[in-house]
Design a protein around this motif. Structure first.
Motif, PDB file in Angstrom:
ATOM      1  N   TRP A  53       0.482  -4.090  -4.151  1.00 47.33           N
ATOM      2  CA  TRP A  53       1.264  -4.979  -5.018  1.00 47.33           C
ATOM      3  C   TRP A  53       0.862  -4.902  -6.480  1.00 47.33           C
ATOM      4  O   TRP A  53       1.275  -5.742  -7.267  1.00 47.33           O
ATOM      5  CB  TRP A  53       1.133  -6.418  -4.533  1.00 47.33           C
ATOM      6  CG  TRP A  53       1.898  -6.683  -3.272  1.00 47.33           C
ATOM      7  CD1 TRP A  53       2.750  -5.839  -2.622  1.00 47.33           C
ATOM      8  CD2 TRP A  53       1.875  -7.898  -2.508  1.00 47.33           C
ATOM      9  NE1 TRP A  53       3.258  -6.441  -1.507  1.00 47.33           N
ATOM     10  CE2 TRP A  53       2.743  -7.713  -1.410  1.00 47.33           C
ATOM     11  CE3 TRP A  53       1.213  -9.118  -2.640  1.00 47.33           C
ATOM     12  CZ2 TRP A  53       2.956  -8.685  -0.453  1.00 47.33           C
ATOM     13  CZ3 TRP A  53       1.419 -10.096  -1.683  1.00 47.33           C
ATOM     14  CH2 TRP A  53       2.289  -9.886  -0.606  1.00 47.33           C
TER      15      TRP A  53
ATOM     16  N   THR B 159     -12.806 -16.180  -7.772  1.00 47.92           N
ATOM     17  CA  THR B 159     -12.003 -15.513  -6.736  1.00 47.92           C
ATOM     18  C   THR B 159     -11.189 -14.337  -7.265  1.00 47.92           C
ATOM     19  O   THR B 159     -10.485 -13.693  -6.480  1.00 47.92           O
ATOM     20  CB  THR B 159     -11.042 -16.531  -6.101  1.00 47.92           C
ATOM     21  OG1 THR B 159     -10.169 -17.056  -7.116  1.00 47.92           O
ATOM     22  CG2 THR B 159     -11.815 -17.675  -5.456  1.00 47.92           C
TER      23      THR B 159
ATOM     24  N   PRO C  96      -0.761 -15.088  -5.430  1.00 44.80           N
ATOM     25  CA  PRO C  96      -2.001 -15.870  -5.386  1.00 44.80           C
ATOM     26  C   PRO C  96      -1.869 -17.298  -5.915  1.00 44.80           C
ATOM     27  O   PRO C  96      -2.793 -18.100  -5.748  1.00 44.80           O
ATOM     28  CB  PRO C  96      -2.956 -15.052  -6.276  1.00 44.80           C
ATOM     29  CG  PRO C  96      -2.410 -13.674  -6.266  1.00 44.80           C
ATOM     30  CD  PRO C  96      -0.940 -13.835  -6.205  1.00 44.80           C
TER      31      PRO C  96
ATOM     32  N   SER D  13      -8.645  -7.294  -5.185  1.00 43.03           N
ATOM     33  CA  SER D  13      -8.831  -6.324  -4.109  1.00 43.03           C
ATOM     34  C   SER D  13      -7.746  -6.474  -3.039  1.00 43.03           C
ATOM     35  O   SER D  13      -7.220  -5.477  -2.527  1.00 43.03           O
ATOM     36  CB  SER D  13     -10.221  -6.509  -3.485  1.00 43.03           C
ATOM     37  OG  SER D  13     -10.393  -5.668  -2.369  1.00 43.03           O
ATOM     38  N   THR D  14      -7.395  -7.734  -2.714  1.00 42.34           N
ATOM     39  CA  THR D  14      -6.348  -7.969  -1.720  1.00 42.34           C
ATOM     40  C   THR D  14      -4.997  -7.476  -2.212  1.00 42.34           C
ATOM     41  O   THR D  14      -4.248  -6.809  -1.470  1.00 42.34           O
ATOM     42  CB  THR D  14      -6.272  -9.478  -1.392  1.00 42.34           C
ATOM     43  OG1 THR D  14      -7.544  -9.936  -0.936  1.00 42.34           O
ATOM     44  CG2 THR D  14      -5.225  -9.734  -0.327  1.00 42.34           C
ATOM     45  N   ILE D  15      -4.679  -7.769  -3.445  1.00 38.93           N
ATOM     46  CA  ILE D  15      -3.395  -7.320  -4.013  1.00 38.93           C
ATOM     47  C   ILE D  15      -3.324  -5.799  -4.051  1.00 38.93           C
ATOM     48  O   ILE D  15      -2.283  -5.195  -3.753  1.00 38.93           O
ATOM     49  CB  ILE D  15      -3.218  -7.917  -5.425  1.00 38.93           C
ATOM     50  CG1 ILE D  15      -3.063  -9.432  -5.354  1.00 38.93           C
ATOM     51  CG2 ILE D  15      -2.032  -7.284  -6.131  1.00 38.93           C
ATOM     52  CD1 ILE D  15      -1.862  -9.898  -4.580  1.00 38.93           C
ATOM     53  N   SER D  16      -4.438  -5.167  -4.394  1.00 36.24           N
ATOM     54  CA  SER D  16      -4.462  -3.698  -4.450  1.00 36.24           C
ATOM     55  C   SER D  16      -4.291  -3.098  -3.060  1.00 36.24           C
ATOM     56  O   SER D  16      -3.562  -2.106  -2.886  1.00 36.24           O
ATOM     57  CB  SER D  16      -5.777  -3.232  -5.074  1.00 36.24           C
ATOM     58  OG  SER D  16      -5.853  -1.823  -5.105  1.00 36.24           O
ATOM     59  N   SER D  17      -4.925  -3.686  -2.045  1.00 38.32           N
ATOM     60  CA  SER D  17      -4.806  -3.153  -0.682  1.00 38.32           C
ATOM     61  C   SER D  17      -3.403  -3.323  -0.128  1.00 38.32           C
ATOM     62  O   SER D  17      -2.968  -2.546   0.731  1.00 38.32           O
ATOM     63  CB  SER D  17      -5.820  -3.846   0.240  1.00 38.32           C
ATOM     64  OG  SER D  17      -5.548  -5.235   0.346  1.00 38.32           O
ATOM     65  N   LEU D  18      -2.677  -4.343  -0.592  1.00 35.66           N
ATOM     66  CA  LEU D  18      -1.302  -4.553  -0.153  1.00 35.66           C
ATOM     67  C   LEU D  18      -0.299  -3.696  -0.921  1.00 35.66           C
ATOM     68  O   LEU D  18       0.896  -3.710  -0.609  1.00 35.66           O
ATOM     69  CB  LEU D  18      -0.929  -6.029  -0.311  1.00 35.66           C
ATOM     70  CG  LEU D  18      -1.646  -7.015   0.618  1.00 35.66           C
ATOM     71  CD1 LEU D  18      -1.302  -8.451   0.228  1.00 35.66           C
ATOM     72  CD2 LEU D  18      -1.277  -6.760   2.080  1.00 35.66           C
TER      73      LEU D  18
ATOM     74  N   GLN E 220     -11.869 -10.808  -5.529  1.00 32.77           N
ATOM     75  CA  GLN E 220     -11.350 -10.679  -4.164  1.00 32.77           C
ATOM     76  C   GLN E 220      -9.818 -10.689  -4.149  1.00 32.77           C
ATOM     77  O   GLN E 220      -9.189  -9.940  -3.390  1.00 32.77           O
ATOM     78  CB  GLN E 220     -11.887 -11.827  -3.296  1.00 32.77           C
ATOM     79  CG  GLN E 220     -11.471 -11.739  -1.838  1.00 32.77           C
ATOM     80  CD  GLN E 220     -11.906 -10.439  -1.190  1.00 32.77           C
ATOM     81  OE1 GLN E 220     -13.057 -10.010  -1.321  1.00 32.77           O
ATOM     82  NE2 GLN E 220     -10.989  -9.775  -0.489  1.00 32.77           N
ATOM     83  N   ASN E 221      -9.222 -11.537  -4.973  1.00 29.90           N
ATOM     84  CA  ASN E 221      -7.753 -11.544  -5.049  1.00 29.90           C
ATOM     85  C   ASN E 221      -7.208 -10.199  -5.521  1.00 29.90           C
ATOM     86  O   ASN E 221      -6.199  -9.700  -4.998  1.00 29.90           O
ATOM     87  CB  ASN E 221      -7.279 -12.650  -5.985  1.00 29.90           C
ATOM     88  CG  ASN E 221      -7.401 -14.024  -5.367  1.00 29.90           C
ATOM     89  OD1 ASN E 221      -7.478 -14.156  -4.147  1.00 29.90           O
ATOM     90  ND2 ASN E 221      -7.423 -15.047  -6.202  1.00 29.90           N
TER      91      ASN E 221
END
Length: 294
Positions: A154, A141, A164, A147-152, A144-145
């Motif tokens: 953070w 994971t 996470p 990518s999510t942190i980058s989009s936010l 994907q984690n």
């Protein structure tokens, strides 16, 4: 007169008792030998790391290496602290670890209480989903984690380091099993006294489950403190939020000819873990033996 017959003599139980006592002593000796061997396996590498950190670099190449420093080089510890900037890295690791441990305990307690005492649709299905997360490696994971942190937005923040890991399936499972082991009469008595779910949790369940919660805190602390891959990815090239494990890697890379300084940094980094285990030793033992006696 006929001779009086002698009374029958009972067989002495001494040989049987002696045999059982001998078996008990042999089992006891075997247990202590296994425990001693296991202790040496754990202690010897730590001892060698401390000894090697106090040796002159030329002594580390000796075969066999010295088992005790005759001329300890105590300056390696301040050298490691200053050249490796360990103060900043340890501070960052403490912040990260405290946030993760605190919120993991909160989320695990609440989820475990719901799975143990409340009734709601798909309860068993949701619990199985929680357990299934234990079988998924973090490396699966991580992309994907990230990518999510980058989009936010953070990246290079403590939110990115900690969010996470704020919930853990292991913690939910551990505390749920501990809550289910409590006598059901406590729940019934609490209902008769007018306790709601919150009061029952805070005044009955949590005080009786402190050893297990302490054990979860220790496991969570160890996992958070020893993280390397995720902090390396989230921090990028920003040393302001890099953690102690990354600091040790950088220290080893910059002190190639001073291995003792790198080992001194390693000793400094695991001192908080030793202190934590000493403080919570009794709680760990109580949590591991909680179900052995009914």
């Amino acid at each position: 007169m006929p001779a009086s017959s002698a009374p029958p003599q009972l067989a002495s139980p001494a040989p049987k008792v002696t045999h059982h006592l001998l078996n008990y002593r042999l089992r006891l000796i075997a247990r202590y030998l296994i425990l001693t061997l296991g202790s040496l396996i754990v202690i010897i590498p730590i001892y060698l790391a401390i000894v090697n950190s106090l040796l002159v670099p030329s002594q580390l190449a000796h075969q066999p290496p010295p088992f005790f420093p005759t001329n300890p080089q105590w300056h390696t510890y301040p050298d490691a602290w200053s050249s490796g900037h360990l103060g900043v890295y340890i501070r960052n690791s403490l912040i990260q670890t405290i946030i993760i441990v605190s919120l993991q305990i909160v989320t695990s307690v609440l989820a475990a209480f719901a799975f143990a005492f409340l009734e709601f649709p798909f309860k068993r299905t949701l619990f199985v989903i929680f357990l299934s997360t234990l079988m998924i490696p973090f490396e699966v994971t991580v992309t994907q984690n990230l990518s999510t942190i980058s989009s936010l937005g953070w990246m290079n923040t403590f939110q990115g380091l900690t969010v996470p890991f704020l919930a853990t399936g292991f913690g939910v499972f551990l505390l749920r099993q501990a809550f289910l082991s409590l006598p059901p009469e406590l729940r019934e008595a609490a209902l008769l006294d007018g306790y709601g779910n919150v009061r029952f949790l805070t005044r009955v369940v949590l005080p009786l489950s402190r050893p297990v919660i302490a054990a979860l805190a220790v496991f969570s602390f160890l996992g958070s403190w020893n993280q390397y891959l995720w902090p390396l990815l989230v921090s990028g090239n920003d040393n302001k939020i890099r953690t102690v494990q990354i600091g040790l890697k950088q220290l080893a890379a910059t002190q190639l000819d001073q291995i003792n300084v790198s080992l001194a940094g390693t000793v400094i980094a695991f001192l908080p873990l030793i202190i934590l285990l000493i403080i919570f030793q009794k709680q760990l033992v109580r949590s591991l033996t909680a179900g052995s006696v009914k």
